[in-house]
Write an enzyme that holds these catalytic residues in place. Sequence first.
Site, short mmCIF file in Angstrom:
data_model
loop_
_atom_site.label_atom_id
_atom_site.label_comp_id
_atom_site.label_asym_id
_atom_site.label_seq_id
_atom_site.Cartn_x
_atom_site.Cartn_y
_atom_site.Cartn_z
N GLN A 1 -21.18 -9.38 -18.47
CA GLN A 1 -20.93 -7.94 -18.60
C GLN A 1 -21.91 -7.15 -17.75
O GLN A 1 -23.12 -7.40 -17.77
CB GLN A 1 -21.03 -7.53 -20.09
CG GLN A 1 -20.60 -6.11 -20.38
CD GLN A 1 -19.11 -5.85 -20.17
OE1 GLN A 1 -18.29 -6.75 -20.27
NE2 GLN A 1 -18.76 -4.62 -19.86
N ASP B 1 -13.26 -12.33 -14.24
CA ASP B 1 -13.42 -10.91 -13.89
C ASP B 1 -12.88 -10.63 -12.48
O ASP B 1 -12.69 -9.47 -12.11
CB ASP B 1 -14.91 -10.54 -13.91
CG ASP B 1 -15.28 -9.68 -15.09
OD1 ASP B 1 -14.40 -9.00 -15.64
OD2 ASP B 1 -16.47 -9.68 -15.47
N LYS C 1 -13.61 -7.32 -26.37
CA LYS C 1 -13.15 -8.52 -25.66
C LYS C 1 -13.10 -9.71 -26.63
O LYS C 1 -12.13 -10.46 -26.65
CB LYS C 1 -14.06 -8.81 -24.45
CG LYS C 1 -13.86 -7.80 -23.33
CD LYS C 1 -14.88 -7.91 -22.19
CE LYS C 1 -14.66 -6.76 -21.20
NZ LYS C 1 -15.61 -6.75 -20.07
#
Length: 293
Positions: A97, A120, A53
């Site tokens: 995460q 997200d 990422k």
Amino acid sequence: MYRLIDGKAIADQVKAEIAEEVKQMVAAGKKRPHLAVIIVGHDGGSETYVAHKVKSCEQVGFTSTRLAFEDTITEEELLAEIDKLNADPDVDGFIVQLPLPKHISEQKVIEAIDYRKDVDGFHPINVGRMSIGLPCYVSATPAGIMELLKRYEIPTAGKRCVVIGRSNIVGKPVASLMMQKACPGDATVTVCHSRTKDLKEICLQADIIIAALGRPEFLTADMVKPGAVIVDVGTTRVPDATKKSGFRLCGDVKFDEVAPLCSFITPVPGGVGPMTIVSLLKNTLLAAKGEIY
Ligand code: GUN
């Protein structure tokens, strides 16, 4: 002969488009989009994903910040870090995460993120908006799948789509998007899961199968109608002594026997996987442009 859906090539193409847009934004005097990523602990998979990422941010000209914490961090401390990012005007979007250590509630963490920075797309406000077709951040894997269907011009309207798996981050949202009045979308969707009866018969009716249950090589040739489109979301790590890492990624589809039956199929790796990060970048760009509020 089937066509391979090349997620890596499409991901590179979308990244080039994002990079071009960033160049123009910066040339116009705007700030670079900024993504922050929180990682807790040392899960091997998570560390790899986060590294990808961060690298992808660099490739498109975004600023990125990686905030790493030991798995001894308390829930309260983590929530305080989230509050800091919520309040930081330089950070356009951020993610935490997953998975998190057991002593931290993932749901509490997700709901603590300002939905306007939730790139997200996990916050209930974004999930709810997505399900009724309002502007929102769509979570990365479902958005990546829709982008692949769009760029390969795969017809979905009126098609029978079977989704195998009902997770909050893939199965449920992709089913919702496939049934939405949109293109791609407008499909007749059936969601199957571990309690489904007659799964094989249901799959045999499908024009499009999205396999997202996380069981290596679960979908076999006897479950697939000739000419079907197969999207494989599986990414299980299986031991492989011939690889430097000691493992390889295995999809939910028994590729070698299913592929010859298909019109289109995504490989693992190189199918859906590369698209997920691109979706995150697209969401971060939306955040920087203030398009979700
Ligand atoms: N863990 C596995 N997939 C994801 C994802 O898309 N976002 C976050 N934050 N964690 C993940």
